[in-house]
Design a protein around this motif. Sequence first.
Motif, PDB file in Angstrom:
ATOM      1  N   GLN A 188      -6.408  33.486 -22.155  1.00  0.00           N
ATOM      2  CA  GLN A 188      -5.999  33.863 -20.804  1.00  0.00           C
ATOM      3  C   GLN A 188      -7.200  33.856 -19.870  1.00  0.00           C
ATOM      4  O   GLN A 188      -8.295  34.272 -20.234  1.00  0.00           O
ATOM      5  CB  GLN A 188      -5.371  35.265 -20.845  1.00  0.00           C
TER       6      GLN A 188
ATOM      7  N   GLY B  94      -9.356  36.552 -21.479  1.00  0.00           N
ATOM      8  CA  GLY B  94      -8.777  37.300 -22.581  1.00  0.00           C
ATOM      9  C   GLY B  94      -8.387  36.399 -23.739  1.00  0.00           C
ATOM     10  O   GLY B  94      -8.252  35.179 -23.593  1.00  0.00           O
TER      11      GLY B  94
ATOM     12  N   TYR C  84     -11.101  37.705 -14.818  1.00  0.00           N
ATOM     13  CA  TYR C  84     -11.028  38.178 -16.197  1.00  0.00           C
ATOM     14  C   TYR C  84     -10.710  37.040 -17.149  1.00  0.00           C
ATOM     15  O   TYR C  84     -10.157  36.003 -16.749  1.00  0.00           O
ATOM     16  CB  TYR C  84      -9.994  39.304 -16.354  1.00  0.00           C
TER      17      TYR C  84
ATOM     18  N   ASN D  30     -13.016  42.173 -18.047  1.00  0.00           N
ATOM     19  CA  ASN D  30     -12.907  42.131 -16.591  1.00  0.00           C
ATOM     20  C   ASN D  30     -14.299  42.126 -15.966  1.00  0.00           C
ATOM     21  O   ASN D  30     -15.111  43.014 -16.239  1.00  0.00           O
ATOM     22  CB  ASN D  30     -12.118  43.342 -16.096  1.00  0.00           C
TER      23      ASN D  30
ATOM     24  N   LYS E   6      -8.861  41.783 -22.941  1.00  0.00           N
ATOM     25  CA  LYS E   6      -9.471  41.126 -21.790  1.00  0.00           C
ATOM     26  C   LYS E   6     -10.836  41.713 -21.448  1.00  0.00           C
ATOM     27  O   LYS E   6     -11.081  42.903 -21.643  1.00  0.00           O
ATOM     28  CB  LYS E   6      -8.550  41.252 -20.574  1.00  0.00           C
TER      29      LYS E   6
ATOM     30  N   ASP F 266      -2.885  34.214 -13.012  1.00  0.00           N
ATOM     31  CA  ASP F 266      -3.574  33.834 -14.250  1.00  0.00           C
ATOM     32  C   ASP F 266      -2.870  32.703 -14.962  1.00  0.00           C
ATOM     33  O   ASP F 266      -1.739  32.321 -14.625  1.00  0.00           O
ATOM     34  CB  ASP F 266      -3.802  35.036 -15.174  1.00  0.00           C
TER      35      ASP F 266
ATOM     36  N   THR G 290      -3.019  40.452 -25.231  1.00  0.00           N
ATOM     37  CA  THR G 290      -4.389  39.954 -25.129  1.00  0.00           C
ATOM     38  C   THR G 290      -5.362  41.112 -24.901  1.00  0.00           C
ATOM     39  O   THR G 290      -5.019  42.127 -24.302  1.00  0.00           O
ATOM     40  CB  THR G 290      -4.548  38.938 -23.976  1.00  0.00           C
TER      41      THR G 290
END
Length: 208
Positions: free
Chosen positions: A155, A122, A120, A110, A108, A173, A106
């Motif tokens: 994500q 993603g 975060y 942040n 991401k 997560d 992924t």
Amino acid sequence: MLKKTLVLALLAASSATFAGNWQVKVGGSVVAPSEDNNTLADGAVTHAKADNAYSFTPSVEYFFGNSNISTELLLATPLKHDVKGSFLGGANEKLASFKQLPPTLTVKYNFKNSTGFTPYIGVGATAVIVWGEKTTGSITGTKLKADNAYGVAGQVGFNFQPADAKNWGVFADVRYADISSDLKLNGTKIGTLDVNPWVYTIGYSYRF
């Protein structure tokens, strides 16, 4: 002497460039397929679903300079899923099992801030690498083949680093993957098993 000085300068510059850019995570995950009503073999098998599985899931993450962007590769120890369903209108039973690895990459974003709490999000790609298919119950003795599959993944999560921690942190997560696998029984395609799992992970992080 000049060459040695140049080499040391390059090594120092390289260390400064990559310091703090790498993070390693060590966690445990629950892989929970969300589809529970697959129909296979022209209706001979109904309500087919792969059950939950558990795995040790390390991951490696790279942060791009001082930006908020990073990329993370999720790995895992092999997972084993049982597949349950109803055969020819009978009771729900275990019909098969398989093992798989779900590498997921992924990109991401942040949300950096002045606290140790970093949320975060993603998006990326995932795969399901399948082996060890076995049949049981009402279809014992048949040969099952599940194809490797590929799909997209999302994500969302957070990393928390306590104020007195230099490099260590904790994270949690959730990932969702849109993925399915084509199935063959005795060489004949019997349909597609939609898996579409939620992956829940918690663990420790260490940033270099």
